[in-house]
Design a protein around this motif. Sequence first.
Motif, PDB file in Angstrom:
ATOM      1  N   VAL A  69      26.376 -46.781   6.973  1.00 58.06           N
ATOM      2  CA  VAL A  69      25.794 -48.061   6.578  1.00 58.06           C
ATOM      3  C   VAL A  69      24.697 -47.785   5.566  1.00 58.06           C
ATOM      4  CG1 VAL A  69      24.570 -50.122   7.345  1.00 58.06           C
ATOM      5  CG2 VAL A  69      26.318 -49.093   8.810  1.00 58.06           C
ATOM      6  N   ARG A  70      24.855 -48.350   4.389  1.00 53.71           N
ATOM      7  CA  ARG A  70      23.836 -48.144   3.362  1.00 53.71           C
ATOM      8  C   ARG A  70      22.723 -49.164   3.512  1.00 53.71           C
ATOM      9  NH1 ARG A  70      24.509 -47.609  -3.237  1.00 53.71           N
ATOM     10  NH2 ARG A  70      22.347 -46.946  -3.581  1.00 53.71           N
ATOM     11  N   VAL A  71      21.491 -48.707   3.382  1.00 51.29           N
ATOM     12  CA  VAL A  71      20.339 -49.607   3.371  1.00 51.29           C
ATOM     13  C   VAL A  71      19.724 -49.560   1.987  1.00 51.29           C
ATOM     14  CG1 VAL A  71      19.899 -49.317   5.824  1.00 51.29           C
ATOM     15  CG2 VAL A  71      18.760 -47.813   4.207  1.00 51.29           C
ATOM     16  N   ASP A  72      19.096 -50.662   1.588  1.00 56.46           N
ATOM     17  CA  ASP A  72      18.616 -50.792   0.217  1.00 56.46           C
ATOM     18  C   ASP A  72      17.152 -50.445   0.035  1.00 56.46           C
ATOM     19  OD1 ASP A  72      21.100 -51.655  -0.736  1.00 56.46           O
ATOM     20  OD2 ASP A  72      20.701 -53.703  -0.075  1.00 56.46           O
ATOM     21  N   ALA A  73      16.412 -50.338   1.129  1.00 57.09           N
ATOM     22  CA  ALA A  73      14.975 -50.110   1.005  1.00 57.09           C
ATOM     23  C   ALA A  73      14.500 -49.208   2.135  1.00 57.09           C
ATOM     24  CB  ALA A  73      14.213 -51.437   1.031  1.00 57.09           C
ATOM     25  N   LEU A  74      13.410 -48.512   1.871  1.00 53.56           N
ATOM     26  CA  LEU A  74      12.847 -47.617   2.874  1.00 53.56           C
ATOM     27  C   LEU A  74      12.405 -48.398   4.106  1.00 53.56           C
ATOM     28  CD1 LEU A  74      11.938 -44.799   3.713  1.00 53.56           C
ATOM     29  CD2 LEU A  74       9.773 -45.208   2.505  1.00 53.56           C
ATOM     30  N   ASP A  75      11.912 -49.633   3.913  1.00 55.25           N
ATOM     31  CA  ASP A  75      11.500 -50.444   5.062  1.00 55.25           C
ATOM     32  C   ASP A  75      12.660 -50.628   6.042  1.00 55.25           C
ATOM     33  OD1 ASP A  75       8.998 -50.661   4.073  1.00 55.25           O
ATOM     34  OD2 ASP A  75       9.143 -52.756   3.442  1.00 55.25           O
ATOM     35  N   ASP A  76      13.859 -50.865   5.500  1.00 54.27           N
ATOM     36  CA  ASP A  76      15.023 -51.051   6.366  1.00 54.27           C
ATOM     37  C   ASP A  76      15.325 -49.783   7.157  1.00 54.27           C
ATOM     38  OD1 ASP A  76      15.347 -53.607   5.433  1.00 54.27           O
ATOM     39  OD2 ASP A  76      16.797 -53.060   3.896  1.00 54.27           O
ATOM     40  N   LEU A  77      15.198 -48.643   6.491  1.00 54.23           N
ATOM     41  CA  LEU A  77      15.475 -47.388   7.173  1.00 54.23           C
ATOM     42  C   LEU A  77      14.447 -47.138   8.265  1.00 54.23           C
ATOM     43  CD1 LEU A  77      17.769 -45.385   6.659  1.00 54.23           C
ATOM     44  CD2 LEU A  77      16.166 -43.940   5.447  1.00 54.23           C
ATOM     45  N   LEU A  78      13.200 -47.464   7.990  1.00 51.10           N
ATOM     46  CA  LEU A  78      12.152 -47.272   8.985  1.00 51.10           C
ATOM     47  C   LEU A  78      12.362 -48.189  10.181  1.00 51.10           C
ATOM     48  CD1 LEU A  78       9.050 -46.979   6.608  1.00 51.10           C
ATOM     49  CD2 LEU A  78      10.254 -45.125   7.767  1.00 51.10           C
ATOM     50  N   ASP A  79      12.820 -49.413   9.935  1.00 47.43           N
ATOM     51  CA  ASP A  79      13.090 -50.323  11.050  1.00 47.43           C
ATOM     52  C   ASP A  79      14.131 -49.745  11.995  1.00 47.43           C
ATOM     53  OD1 ASP A  79      11.294 -52.268  10.337  1.00 47.43           O
ATOM     54  OD2 ASP A  79      12.739 -53.500   9.254  1.00 47.43           O
ATOM     55  N   GLU A  80      15.070 -48.981  11.455  1.00 45.13           N
ATOM     56  CA  GLU A  80      16.130 -48.434  12.305  1.00 45.13           C
ATOM     57  C   GLU A  80      15.624 -47.310  13.212  1.00 45.13           C
ATOM     58  OE1 GLU A  80      18.709 -49.943  12.784  1.00 45.13           O
ATOM     59  OE2 GLU A  80      18.693 -51.284  11.064  1.00 45.13           O
ATOM     60  N   ILE A  81      14.486 -46.729  12.897  1.00 49.02           N
ATOM     61  CA  ILE A  81      13.891 -45.775  13.834  1.00 49.02           C
ATOM     62  C   ILE A  81      13.583 -46.488  15.142  1.00 49.02           C
ATOM     63  CG2 ILE A  81      12.003 -44.146  14.223  1.00 49.02           C
ATOM     64  CD1 ILE A  81      11.738 -43.888  11.186  1.00 49.02           C
ATOM     65  N   GLU A  82      13.142 -47.729  15.012  1.00 42.80           N
ATOM     66  CA  GLU A  82      12.867 -48.546  16.196  1.00 42.80           C
ATOM     67  C   GLU A  82      14.170 -49.010  16.848  1.00 42.80           C
ATOM     68  OE1 GLU A  82      10.604 -50.480  18.984  1.00 42.80           O
ATOM     69  OE2 GLU A  82       9.544 -49.847  17.165  1.00 42.80           O
ATOM     70  N   THR A  83      15.062 -49.609  16.063  1.00 40.87           N
ATOM     71  CA  THR A  83      16.268 -50.222  16.624  1.00 40.87           C
ATOM     72  C   THR A  83      17.189 -49.193  17.264  1.00 40.87           C
ATOM     73  OG1 THR A  83      16.146 -51.883  14.875  1.00 40.87           O
ATOM     74  CG2 THR A  83      18.207 -51.746  16.106  1.00 40.87           C
ATOM     75  N   LEU A 131      19.673 -40.910   6.990  1.00 40.08           N
ATOM     76  CA  LEU A 131      19.887 -39.934   5.916  1.00 40.08           C
ATOM     77  C   LEU A 131      19.338 -40.478   4.612  1.00 40.08           C
ATOM     78  CD1 LEU A 131      21.333 -37.365   4.773  1.00 40.08           C
ATOM     79  CD2 LEU A 131      23.391 -38.779   4.577  1.00 40.08           C
ATOM     80  N   GLU A 132      18.536 -39.675   3.936  1.00 39.00           N
ATOM     81  CA  GLU A 132      18.058 -40.022   2.600  1.00 39.00           C
ATOM     82  C   GLU A 132      18.553 -38.966   1.633  1.00 39.00           C
ATOM     83  OE1 GLU A 132      16.000 -39.424  -0.957  1.00 39.00           O
ATOM     84  OE2 GLU A 132      15.578 -38.117   0.761  1.00 39.00           O
ATOM     85  N   LEU A 133      19.226 -39.409   0.564  1.00 39.67           N
ATOM     86  CA  LEU A 133      19.695 -38.449  -0.428  1.00 39.67           C
ATOM     87  C   LEU A 133      19.856 -39.135  -1.771  1.00 39.67           C
ATOM     88  CD1 LEU A 133      22.900 -39.269  -0.816  1.00 39.67           C
ATOM     89  CD2 LEU A 133      23.221 -37.817   1.160  1.00 39.67           C
ATOM     90  N   SER A 134      19.869 -38.330  -2.820  1.00 39.72           N
ATOM     91  CA  SER A 134      20.108 -38.851  -4.169  1.00 39.72           C
ATOM     92  C   SER A 134      21.431 -38.371  -4.733  1.00 39.72           C
ATOM     93  CB  SER A 134      18.966 -38.440  -5.107  1.00 39.72           C
ATOM     94  OG  SER A 134      18.838 -37.022  -5.126  1.00 39.72           O
ATOM     95  N   ALA A 135      21.919 -37.235  -4.247  1.00 39.23           N
ATOM     96  CA  ALA A 135      23.190 -36.681  -4.729  1.00 39.23           C
ATOM     97  C   ALA A 135      23.834 -35.877  -3.616  1.00 39.23           C
ATOM     98  CB  ALA A 135      22.965 -35.808  -5.959  1.00 39.23           C
ATOM     99  N   VAL A 136      25.145 -35.709  -3.720  1.00 39.09           N
ATOM    100  CA  VAL A 136      25.917 -34.927  -2.755  1.00 39.09           C
ATOM    101  C   VAL A 136      26.374 -33.651  -3.446  1.00 39.09           C
ATOM    102  CG1 VAL A 136      28.063 -34.842  -1.443  1.00 39.09           C
ATOM    103  CG2 VAL A 136      26.663 -36.895  -1.408  1.00 39.09           C
ATOM    104  N   ARG A 137      26.143 -32.520  -2.784  1.00 36.76           N
ATOM    105  CA  ARG A 137      26.454 -31.234  -3.409  1.00 36.76           C
ATOM    106  C   ARG A 137      27.930 -30.876  -3.280  1.00 36.76           C
ATOM    107  NH1 ARG A 137      25.641 -25.430  -2.304  1.00 36.76           N
ATOM    108  NH2 ARG A 137      25.598 -25.921  -0.097  1.00 36.76           N
TER     109      ARG A 137
END
Length: 814
Positions: free
Chosen positions: A260-274, A211-217
């Motif tokens: 689980v919060r991730v700090d960078a887009l690279d981390d989120l992309l790695d989870e596509i694999e994991t 999930l990528e977001l900047s605010a919750v409605r």
Amino acid sequence: MTVRNLDALFQPKSVAVIGASPRSRRIGAMVWARVLAGGFDGPAWPVNPKYAELDGRAVFADVGDLLEAPSVALVCTPSATWPDIIAKLGKLGTRSAILVGDARGDGAARALAQALAAARPYLLRILGPGSLGVVTPALKAQFGAPSCMVKEGGVAWVSQSNALTNAVLGWAHARGLGFSHAIALGDEADVDAGDVLDYLASDGRTRAILLELSAVRAARKFMSAARAAARNKPVLVLRTGHHDPADALYAAAFRRAGMVRVDALDDLLDEIETLGVGRIAASSTATLITSDRGVGTLAADAFSAAGHGLAQWSDEAARALRVALPHVAPGNPLLLGGDATPEQFGRALEALAPHRETGTAFVVHAPTHSAPVAEVARMLIERQRFAYRGLLACFFGGVDDSTRDALRAHGIAVHSTPHRLARAFARLVDYRLGRELLMQTPPGLPEQVPASIEAAQAQARAALAAGQVELAGEAAAALLVHFGLDVLVSGAGEKAVSDMATATALDEDGHADADADETIVDVKIELRDDAQFGPVFRFTAPSHDGIAAPFATYGFPPLNPVLAREIVAHSPYARRAAVEPTLHALTALSEAVCDIEEIVALDAVLRVTRTRAWLVAPRVRLAQARGRLAIVPYPRCLEQTIDWHGEPLTIRPIRPEDEAAHSAFIAAMTADDLRMRFFAAVSGFDHSQLARMTQIDYDREMALIATTGEASGAMRTLGVARIVTDPDNERAEFAMVVRSDLKGKGLGKLLMQRMLGYTRARGTRSLVGFVLRENAPMLGLAKACGFAIRPSDDPAVVQVELALDVDGRERAPA
């Protein structure tokens, strides 16, 4: 609206593209081309009054000309046309629409509001405006304007950003990775992140959610949906804007929701694999297997940097390894030697497999002449069955596409560096720990409110009635001591207000401990009624070294000692402070906020000494109304114990710790009774399904269980009644089942009465259930309770419905 009609978006049977066009660079042309290129199996209808034919298909001039309702309508026309299009789609029976265009220009906001109003009577769901679309590769549904075709995978992508969605889809496509669904939310005028999380929580194709977001409605709905999803599968979230003042609050919300919060887009992309590829068991430890000492040291450093050490082996595991590989010294990392062969990697996996403490297996390998990458990969695939707690791989220098695809096909995720491997594993551990916190259900008020809490409530109401909106000094202390808090009131010297105020700490020899009241830290506590999340605590402590930034974190009521401990554990003073008194103070403050709804703000200092935790100089602000709690406490007021056939029977809401008893309850049912309840042959449920049954959000659904004690002290579940209410509280759907060996003893009627009482108390307008036509006992009970019985769309199923008047009396619908 939660998940209502979202199945049309994610399981479409047909699609219409409104504004389909042959003119390149037009949105309608891009969307239509993507639908065709995806090869969607269902009907796809272009709609545009300017054309008669498009790509060999007849074009409909108007939405009203469609011969049947499309599951999804992709609206690519200007905003001024939306209200009319949505009204026609709703009348036709369409259940979902994606507004691909943006709501820009004069009148766009008004047109959007009119479109939403036109959709409401038909319960038609709208995604967007400004949505890139929804992609479901398993159904060949490439609906929208993604930059590339999307492959099928096990991870769902949900984002508020079209640009980031396109970037992630392109990145994954280039690496042969795919998604179960990809959703670009757009402006979230109707369908929002909470709705989508709610749907994906039970989606069988989705093993994890990114999930990528900047605010919750809608924070209350979002928290509920996120908690439901995280109970079933990993939910990782990327929120940009770490310097945003609200970021720490979002971080606490994510943590409390089990994400689980991730700090960078690279981390989120790695989870596509994991997560999309790997099948990793819930293990918090790992064993590294490699051939080279340097590689092993590098990998161990990566694990340490990620905050996790390697597993400590038992003597039995070391002995097993010596037998399998006599020339290798047992240890973690396990160094097989520069001349290691692929077979030795396999024998190491097999030897360690029976020893649970060795955890997840991580093979980190740089290619050698004796162990080429392709051969090591083949051995991992062959011996994967021995890696009971999961297997991850890292091949320096990469792997060729065919080897990579073979590993993925067998559920082995492949990372390019030990650093990425270790961080991916650390996030899995964080998810497991977060799930443990989700099990916590702090209780609300009991049916019989204790006198101390009644006195506190009366004091708050009396103050408001007298026009007093702020309590300080002894008035605030008098309110809070009802909850067992020790309070110091500032003034001319500090005055203690507490039953424990005269207690003196003693040392091991029974003498007065002169250092007992040494202050370890003063923690500033603030409660604020946040516009999005409702009542939220903020805890601030000074830097432990005078150099670092002050420690600050948020906490969401309700709290219990376990949840409070999780907050305290993040503090730099955690090991020096008086833990139990601190946990008691935080829990008591939370109870005060939950039980006295007039408290809208609170300021105090929590003085933590070696043996005590004092609340210093509290100030409380009162009001007639405040925001809703983001997380609903366990509704203890619904618990009731009665005498039933000579033994005590408790009817109460289900709790997470009921999972084992619920599993035993289902196991005690006959196959036929399970079929009557679930409308299909059922042999049992796994942990994920049982967690969904026992870990519920009490604000949106209810499961009332009948339980009784056994001689061993364990509780036994005898029956359950479930109620799920729609978002507007107009209608609730119920289902009920009683243990097969207890039929005919009146337990079903008892549960029905409690269910009716609960539904009436919520102000719900009607109660409806669906019953197999052959289920005569259930139909007889429904008829006896006044339900009307009528056919449903399925000839094997009948619908029973009871309308509830506003005065609480039941009446069967005409």
